[in-house]
Write a protein that holds these residues in place. Sequence first.
Motif, PDB file in Angstrom:
ATOM      1  N   ARG A   1     105.749 133.371  76.977  1.00  0.00           N
ATOM      2  CA  ARG A   1     105.343 134.694  77.467  1.00  0.00           C
ATOM      3  C   ARG A   1     103.887 134.938  77.099  1.00  0.00           C
ATOM      4  O   ARG A   1     103.403 134.472  76.058  1.00  0.00           O
ATOM      5  CB  ARG A   1     106.219 135.786  76.884  1.00  0.00           C
ATOM      6  CG  ARG A   1     106.000 135.955  75.395  1.00  0.00           C
ATOM      7  CD  ARG A   1     106.874 137.057  74.837  1.00  0.00           C
ATOM      8  NE  ARG A   1     106.645 137.170  73.408  1.00  0.00           N
ATOM      9  CZ  ARG A   1     106.362 138.293  72.793  1.00  0.00           C
ATOM     10  NH1 ARG A   1     106.294 139.412  73.471  1.00  0.00           N
ATOM     11  NH2 ARG A   1     106.174 138.333  71.506  1.00  0.00           N
ATOM     12  N   LEU A   2     103.203 135.668  77.960  1.00  0.00           N
ATOM     13  CA  LEU A   2     101.797 135.997  77.722  1.00  0.00           C
ATOM     14  C   LEU A   2     101.689 136.920  76.523  1.00  0.00           C
ATOM     15  O   LEU A   2     102.365 137.943  76.450  1.00  0.00           O
ATOM     16  CB  LEU A   2     101.208 136.681  78.964  1.00  0.00           C
ATOM     17  CG  LEU A   2      99.728 137.030  78.902  1.00  0.00           C
ATOM     18  CD1 LEU A   2      98.874 135.767  78.842  1.00  0.00           C
ATOM     19  CD2 LEU A   2      99.338 137.867  80.112  1.00  0.00           C
TER      20      LEU A   2
ATOM     21  N   TYR B   1      99.843 132.047  75.384  1.00  0.00           N
ATOM     22  CA  TYR B   1     101.275 132.265  75.561  1.00  0.00           C
ATOM     23  C   TYR B   1     102.027 131.842  74.303  1.00  0.00           C
ATOM     24  O   TYR B   1     101.641 130.888  73.634  1.00  0.00           O
ATOM     25  CB  TYR B   1     101.805 131.428  76.730  1.00  0.00           C
ATOM     26  CG  TYR B   1     101.226 131.788  78.066  1.00  0.00           C
ATOM     27  CD1 TYR B   1     101.898 132.640  78.936  1.00  0.00           C
ATOM     28  CD2 TYR B   1     100.002 131.275  78.475  1.00  0.00           C
ATOM     29  CE1 TYR B   1     101.372 132.964  80.175  1.00  0.00           C
ATOM     30  CE2 TYR B   1      99.463 131.595  79.710  1.00  0.00           C
ATOM     31  CZ  TYR B   1     100.152 132.438  80.550  1.00  0.00           C
ATOM     32  OH  TYR B   1      99.624 132.766  81.777  1.00  0.00           O
TER      33      TYR B   1
ATOM     34  N   ARG C   1      94.162 132.650  78.708  1.00  0.00           N
ATOM     35  CA  ARG C   1      95.480 133.250  78.513  1.00  0.00           C
ATOM     36  C   ARG C   1      96.212 132.465  77.428  1.00  0.00           C
ATOM     37  O   ARG C   1      96.301 131.247  77.483  1.00  0.00           O
ATOM     38  CB  ARG C   1      96.276 133.236  79.813  1.00  0.00           C
ATOM     39  CG  ARG C   1      95.695 134.178  80.829  1.00  0.00           C
ATOM     40  CD  ARG C   1      96.599 134.331  82.034  1.00  0.00           C
ATOM     41  NE  ARG C   1      95.987 135.287  82.954  1.00  0.00           N
ATOM     42  CZ  ARG C   1      95.760 135.030  84.233  1.00  0.00           C
ATOM     43  NH1 ARG C   1      96.108 133.880  84.757  1.00  0.00           N
ATOM     44  NH2 ARG C   1      95.205 135.950  84.986  1.00  0.00           N
TER      45      ARG C   1
ATOM     46  N   GLU D   1      95.201 137.956  76.510  1.00  0.00           N
ATOM     47  CA  GLU D   1      94.347 137.609  77.638  1.00  0.00           C
ATOM     48  C   GLU D   1      92.918 137.974  77.265  1.00  0.00           C
ATOM     49  O   GLU D   1      92.648 139.122  76.926  1.00  0.00           O
ATOM     50  CB  GLU D   1      94.811 138.365  78.880  1.00  0.00           C
ATOM     51  CG  GLU D   1      94.232 137.848  80.157  1.00  0.00           C
ATOM     52  CD  GLU D   1      94.931 138.427  81.374  1.00  0.00           C
ATOM     53  OE1 GLU D   1      95.433 137.628  82.165  1.00  0.00           O
ATOM     54  OE2 GLU D   1      94.962 139.656  81.509  1.00  0.00           O
TER      55      GLU D   1
ATOM     56  N   GLY E   1     109.265 143.364  78.859  1.00  0.00           N
ATOM     57  CA  GLY E   1     108.008 144.024  79.172  1.00  0.00           C
ATOM     58  C   GLY E   1     106.794 143.127  79.079  1.00  0.00           C
ATOM     59  O   GLY E   1     105.672 143.602  79.215  1.00  0.00           O
ATOM     60  N   SER E   2     106.991 141.842  78.851  1.00  0.00           N
ATOM     61  CA  SER E   2     105.849 140.932  78.845  1.00  0.00           C
ATOM     62  C   SER E   2     105.222 140.934  80.227  1.00  0.00           C
ATOM     63  O   SER E   2     105.909 140.975  81.236  1.00  0.00           O
ATOM     64  CB  SER E   2     106.293 139.513  78.474  1.00  0.00           C
ATOM     65  OG  SER E   2     106.770 139.480  77.150  1.00  0.00           O
ATOM     66  N   GLU E   3     103.910 140.911  80.260  1.00  0.00           N
ATOM     67  CA  GLU E   3     103.193 140.992  81.528  1.00  0.00           C
ATOM     68  C   GLU E   3     103.393 139.746  82.386  1.00  0.00           C
ATOM     69  O   GLU E   3     103.379 139.801  83.604  1.00  0.00           O
ATOM     70  CB  GLU E   3     101.703 141.196  81.252  1.00  0.00           C
ATOM     71  CG  GLU E   3     100.894 141.449  82.495  1.00  0.00           C
ATOM     72  CD  GLU E   3      99.459 141.787  82.156  1.00  0.00           C
ATOM     73  OE1 GLU E   3      98.573 141.203  82.779  1.00  0.00           O
ATOM     74  OE2 GLU E   3      99.234 142.624  81.259  1.00  0.00           O
ATOM     75  N   GLN E   4     103.621 138.606  81.724  1.00  0.00           N
ATOM     76  CA  GLN E   4     103.735 137.362  82.470  1.00  0.00           C
ATOM     77  C   GLN E   4     104.558 136.362  81.669  1.00  0.00           C
ATOM     78  O   GLN E   4     104.463 136.300  80.448  1.00  0.00           O
ATOM     79  CB  GLN E   4     102.337 136.809  82.720  1.00  0.00           C
ATOM     80  CG  GLN E   4     102.267 135.636  83.642  1.00  0.00           C
ATOM     81  CD  GLN E   4     100.827 135.202  83.845  1.00  0.00           C
ATOM     82  OE1 GLN E   4     100.264 134.501  83.018  1.00  0.00           O
ATOM     83  NE2 GLN E   4     100.224 135.648  84.932  1.00  0.00           N
ATOM     84  N   TYR E   5     105.367 135.591  82.376  1.00  0.00           N
ATOM     85  CA  TYR E   5     106.129 134.505  81.771  1.00  0.00           C
ATOM     86  C   TYR E   5     105.636 133.192  82.354  1.00  0.00           C
ATOM     87  O   TYR E   5     105.205 133.127  83.501  1.00  0.00           O
ATOM     88  CB  TYR E   5     107.627 134.671  82.040  1.00  0.00           C
ATOM     89  CG  TYR E   5     108.194 135.930  81.434  1.00  0.00           C
ATOM     90  CD1 TYR E   5     108.520 135.990  80.084  1.00  0.00           C
ATOM     91  CD2 TYR E   5     108.370 137.062  82.207  1.00  0.00           C
ATOM     92  CE1 TYR E   5     109.017 137.155  79.520  1.00  0.00           C
ATOM     93  CE2 TYR E   5     108.868 138.233  81.650  1.00  0.00           C
ATOM     94  CZ  TYR E   5     109.185 138.270  80.315  1.00  0.00           C
ATOM     95  OH  TYR E   5     109.663 139.424  79.756  1.00  0.00           O
TER      96      TYR E   5
ATOM     97  N   GLU F   1     114.474 141.333  85.190  1.00  0.00           N
ATOM     98  CA  GLU F   1     113.911 140.658  84.021  1.00  0.00           C
ATOM     99  C   GLU F   1     114.944 140.468  82.910  1.00  0.00           C
ATOM    100  O   GLU F   1     115.032 139.396  82.315  1.00  0.00           O
ATOM    101  CB  GLU F   1     112.724 141.487  83.504  1.00  0.00           C
ATOM    102  CG  GLU F   1     112.067 140.942  82.273  1.00  0.00           C
ATOM    103  CD  GLU F   1     110.985 141.861  81.734  1.00  0.00           C
ATOM    104  OE1 GLU F   1     110.188 141.374  80.935  1.00  0.00           O
ATOM    105  OE2 GLU F   1     110.936 143.047  82.115  1.00  0.00           O
TER     106      GLU F   1
END
Length: 131
Positions: free
Chosen positions: A110-111, A33, A31, A114, A86-90, A62
Amino acid sequence: NTMFGTFVNFNEEDYFNEHWQVTLDFADVRREYEIFAVMDHGLSDSRFEYWDVHNFNPDRPEEAFLNQVIGMSYIKRYEGIDNLLGSEQYLCMMTCEYTHSHGRRIVFARLINEIPYDREVNAEIMAHEGR
């Protein structure tokens, strides 16, 4: 030295711009970021509960979280939150910071990518990177 010892350098904009990416390798995925903000925070400052950022809910959506992060950060990649929504993961990383009482330096990312891989590929990548 501590695990996040180099985080002391994130108070410098040049360092922030040169070290903008974090890569985490897991057994089956890599991953990547993008670091987007840095803040220092004291435990007595109740404006932001940095320890409670793992789940968004109707009481803490969010947008509110990102606005608060951007508003309180002294170094940031973006002035607003449009590029972050809208980032999938922080990812929130923190370490001790000594200009505040019980201070924390918090680095937000932020991701952005992947990459799934199998164990053989993982071993080759890590060998190539000297790990």
